[in-house]
Design a protein around this motif. Structure first.
Motif, PDB file in Angstrom:
ATOM      1  N   LEU A   2      -4.713  -7.151  -3.766  1.00 28.80           N
ATOM      2  CA  LEU A   2      -4.236  -5.777  -3.911  1.00 28.80           C
ATOM      3  C   LEU A   2      -3.996  -5.473  -5.386  1.00 28.80           C
ATOM      4  CD1 LEU A   2      -2.213  -6.899  -1.148  1.00 28.80           C
ATOM      5  CD2 LEU A   2      -2.734  -4.487  -0.908  1.00 28.80           C
ATOM      6  N   THR A  23       0.831  -1.205   0.000  1.00 33.14           N
ATOM      7  CA  THR A  23       0.000   0.000   0.000  1.00 33.14           C
ATOM      8  C   THR A  23       0.869   1.261   0.000  1.00 33.14           C
ATOM      9  OG1 THR A  23      -0.330  -0.101   2.402  1.00 33.14           O
ATOM     10  CG2 THR A  23      -2.053  -1.064   1.010  1.00 33.14           C
ATOM     11  N   SER A  43      -3.803  -0.812  -3.584  1.00 26.75           N
ATOM     12  CA  SER A  43      -4.963  -0.689  -2.697  1.00 26.75           C
ATOM     13  C   SER A  43      -5.652  -2.041  -2.598  1.00 26.75           C
ATOM     14  CB  SER A  43      -5.934   0.374  -3.204  1.00 26.75           C
ATOM     15  OG  SER A  43      -6.388   0.051  -4.499  1.00 26.75           O
TER      16      SER A  43
END
Length: 169
Positions: free
Chosen positions: A153, A127, A132
């Motif tokens: 992610l 991140t 994200s």
């Protein structure tokens, strides 16, 4: 000195050892590592022997200290392992930069990966580099022969817009 390159077929055992050490550290929060360790060792050994062509290696002073893989050579990073003794020295970032560039150069507009949800160190690492969390689910892991709470992610690469004013200008 840091160098990043493609794996060689004769270093599969060394890469498997790095993967096992990093996996062990990542799985501490899950618990019961001993029950899963034999399966993990077998999975790492088989993977690095059979899929070494899909592995990118980061080495320090000529010694491999981490690796990443894209099993299908697509936008999915299926493995990302830095030897725990080498963490915090910029090796993961350097490796990720190269892997992302390989993905971008193949025409993909994003990079994807997944890790177990309790792997806070990995989630924080990715991140911090623009990834994200897109989903959270329980996913069956054949390598571990159990369901694992997993996060997916994604990092979307910026699309370069032409430096013009309006259509056709």
């Amino acid at each position: 000195m840091i160098n990043i390159r493609h794996a060689h077929d004769d270093e599969a055992s060394l890469l498997a050892e790095i993967g096992i050490r990093a996996w062990g550290r990542a799985m501490l929060s899950v618990g019961d590592i001993e029950a899963m360790e034999k399966g993990a060792e077998s999975a790492f050994t088989n993977f690095t022997r059979g899929s070494w062509r899909t592995i990118t290696v980061v080495e320090r002073h000529g010694v491999p200290v981490g690796w990443a893989a894209r099993e299908m050579l697509d936008e999915n990073i299926t493995d990302f392992w830095i030897d725990p003794s080498q963490e915090g020295q910029g090796l993961g970032k350097a490796l990720l930069d190269v892997v992302e560039e390989e993905i971008r150069s193949r025409g993909f507009d994003k990079a994807c990966l997944q890790t177990h949800a309790r792997n806070e160190q990995a989630v924080r690492f990715f991140t911090a580099r623009g990834y994200s969390v897109q989903w959270l689910s329980f996913v069956y892991s054949p390598k571990l022969d159990r369901d694992v709470e997993t996060v997916g992610l994604v990092k979307y690469f910026a699309v370069e817009e032409p430096d013009t004013y309006g259509p056709g200008f």
